[in-house]
Design an enzyme around this catalytic site. Structure first.
Site, PDB file in Angstrom:
ATOM      1  N   ARG A 102     -26.331   0.183 -41.742  1.00  0.00           N
ATOM      2  CA  ARG A 102     -25.760   0.533 -42.455  1.00  0.00           C
ATOM      3  C   ARG A 102     -24.592   0.167 -42.706  1.00  0.00           C
ATOM      4  NH1 ARG A 102     -26.035   6.238 -44.325  1.00  0.00           N
ATOM      5  NH2 ARG A 102     -23.882   6.190 -43.974  1.00  0.00           N
ATOM      6  N   ARG A 153     -19.812  -9.019 -42.698  1.00  0.00           N
ATOM      7  CA  ARG A 153     -19.246 -10.298 -43.404  1.00  0.00           C
ATOM      8  C   ARG A 153     -18.316 -11.507 -42.796  1.00  0.00           C
ATOM      9  NH1 ARG A 153     -16.484  -5.571 -46.181  1.00  0.00           N
ATOM     10  NH2 ARG A 153     -18.222  -5.049 -47.599  1.00  0.00           N
ATOM     11  N   ARG A 211     -27.701  16.787 -35.101  1.00  0.00           N
ATOM     12  CA  ARG A 211     -26.629  16.254 -34.440  1.00  0.00           C
ATOM     13  C   ARG A 211     -25.302  17.215 -35.006  1.00  0.00           C
ATOM     14  NH1 ARG A 211     -25.873  14.797 -29.201  1.00  0.00           N
ATOM     15  NH2 ARG A 211     -23.376  13.624 -29.778  1.00  0.00           N
ATOM     16  N   ARG A 265     -13.129   9.999 -33.735  1.00  0.00           N
ATOM     17  CA  ARG A 265     -12.857   9.614 -35.046  1.00  0.00           C
ATOM     18  C   ARG A 265     -11.549  10.389 -34.994  1.00  0.00           C
ATOM     19  NH1 ARG A 265     -17.129   8.257 -39.307  1.00  0.00           N
ATOM     20  NH2 ARG A 265     -17.640  10.376 -39.241  1.00  0.00           N
ATOM     21  N   GLU A 284     -13.193  14.517 -34.473  1.00  0.00           N
ATOM     22  CA  GLU A 284     -13.844  14.557 -34.630  1.00  0.00           C
ATOM     23  C   GLU A 284     -14.649  14.952 -32.879  1.00  0.00           C
ATOM     24  OE1 GLU A 284     -16.377  13.166 -37.826  1.00  0.00           O
ATOM     25  OE2 GLU A 284     -14.762  13.344 -39.178  1.00  0.00           O
ATOM     26  N   TYR A 323     -30.963  10.822 -43.316  1.00  0.00           N
ATOM     27  CA  TYR A 323     -29.358  10.547 -42.863  1.00  0.00           C
ATOM     28  C   TYR A 323     -29.073   9.981 -44.526  1.00  0.00           C
ATOM     29  CZ  TYR A 323     -25.688   8.293 -40.721  1.00  0.00           C
ATOM     30  OH  TYR A 323     -24.387   7.801 -40.179  1.00  0.00           O
ATOM     31  N   ASP A 334     -26.389   8.851 -47.994  1.00  0.00           N
ATOM     32  CA  ASP A 334     -24.894   9.289 -48.202  1.00  0.00           C
ATOM     33  C   ASP A 334     -25.238  10.300 -49.967  1.00  0.00           C
ATOM     34  OD1 ASP A 334     -23.850   7.903 -46.334  1.00  0.00           O
ATOM     35  OD2 ASP A 334     -24.574   6.167 -47.808  1.00  0.00           O
TER      36      ASP A 334
END
Ligand code: UDP
Length: 381
Positions: A180, A184, A257, A288, A312, A360, A362
């Protein structure tokens, strides 16, 4: 099992169970086509996990950070037809034992990790570490991560974060989870490769309000408490809850989860200088910290001297808490397949979204899939 769905005397064309992005989008498309819809939700508010709560005037992403990104122009135009989006660009920072790294994995990260200053030097370093690990065809998340970014980055930014996030070893998780994230060889901290990205100006509730404008909704109602009654009210059902629950867990429970949020209001204007800071070591139990105001820097609340943060904590789902992420490992894939086959036999029920498709997704994928389902399945029986 789903009860009998009457067709002759049904009051609604569609009963939509769940007002998250799939349910709200479906309702919108159906209503535009002149169909009569009823959307029900067990929560006291609409919008599923994109719902924002106002705390000190700040739009708090109550069910986790949501950053809209897509390369699908049709989906982008669709969401912007309800509310304009700002130009927020997600550039998370990772904190590993007090040292900061840029994400996703890019030249800034490689420089911070190894001091390399050119793409060629970064590639050589990754190639060398990949070679040393002996991975040729990655079979799991660990092998995939090492072959993408090398062992150092895997051990610093991926291994422990992923273990906290999924509660499983990286060798037991599928490789697609790490794919995901972009890798770069440019100095570009944009977390996503998509053409369009942003946050609705004024918060996600504006999007939900727009999608559901003029549509009948009922909150605080539990479909499962009286499913015969609800089924009898519409010609078709759009179900967006947990697929295993829909079928009475007959093939066993799927694993999810859940995320617990510890949200605090602080008397500071700017706590961490970024919306998202990932804590990638086991030293902190949370994955996070989100500082919500940074999603909307154009909003007047941005300047005020208070801020809201959420830590979280990711744990295994159990009854009584909210399911967030499907655990797409081999074991669960097997169980889901059985539910999916059964779902195919339910001609009057459309299963959509993260929980009903055990995927999962988006946000943009959910909308795209919903548009496709609407086009394919909008025939009323
Ligand atoms: N990930 C990681 N380190 C990070 C961020 C992400 O190892 O700092 C891995 C982790 O396994 C996670 C996956 O990448 O589950 C996907 O991350 P993403 O940010 O897309 O997760 P989401 O925002 O959907 O929770």
């Amino acid at each position: 099992m789903a009860g009998t769905i009457q067709t002759k005397y049904s009051h609604y064309d569609y009963l939509i169970v769940g007002s998250g992005l799939y349910g709200a989008t479906f309702a919108n498309l159906a209503a535009k086509a002149g169909k009569k819809c009823l959307v029900i939700d067990k929560r006291t508010q609409l919008g599923g996990n994109i719902y924002c709560e106002d705390v000190e005037g700040i739009h708090v992403h109550k069910y986790g950070a949501h950053i809209f990104h897509t390369s699908n122009k049709k989906v982008w135009d669709f969401v912007n037809s309800f509310v304009p989006f700002n130009r927020y660009t997600n550039s998370p920072v990772a904190n590993f034992r007090g040292k900061l790294f840029n994400l996703p994995f890019n030249m800034n990260t490689f420089y911070q990790m190894w001091g390399v200053t050119t793409p060629a030097a970064a590639m050589a370093k990754i190639e060398q570490q990949k070679k040393e690990s002996g991975v040729t065809e990655p079979k799991n998340l660990e092998e995939q991560a090492i072959s993408l970014v090398g062992r150092d980055i895997y051990e610093t930014l991926i291994k422990e974060y992923t273990e906290k996030q999924w509660g499983r070893k990286c060798t037991e998780l599928p490789s697609f989870i790490i794919k995901r994230l972009p890798v770069r060889f440019t100095f570009d901290n944009n977390y996503f490769n998509d053409a369009y990205q942003g946050i609705p100006i004024g918060g996600y509730n504006r999007l939900v309000d727009g999608l559901l404008a003029g549509i009948e909704t009922k909150t605080n109602v539990d479909y499962f408490a009286d499913r015969e009654k609800w089924n009898g009210m519409a010609k078709k059902i759009v179900f967006t809850g947990k697929i295993d629950e829909f079928f009475g867990y007959k093939f066993g429970k799927l694993e999810y989860r859940t995320v617990r949020f510890e949200t605090e209001t602080l008397d500071v204007q700017n706590f961490q200088g970024n919306a998202v800071v990932n804590y990638t070591s086991h030293d902190e139990p949370f994955t996070r910290i989100i500082e919500h105001k940074h999603f909307e820097p154009e909003n007047p609340f941005y300047q005020q001297s208070k801020t809201v943060i959420s830590k979280e904590y990711s744990t295994e789902w159990h009854d009584g808490v909210e399911p967030f992420y499907p655990v797409n490992d081999a074991k669960n894939a097997e169980v889901y397949k059985k539910y999916r086959e059964l779902a195919e036999t339910q001609s009057k029920v459309i299963f959509g979204g993260r929980l009903a498709e055990y995927k999962y997704y988006d946000m943009d994928d959910v909308i795209e899939k919903c548009m496709k389902d609407w086009e394919e399945k909008n025939v009323i029986f």
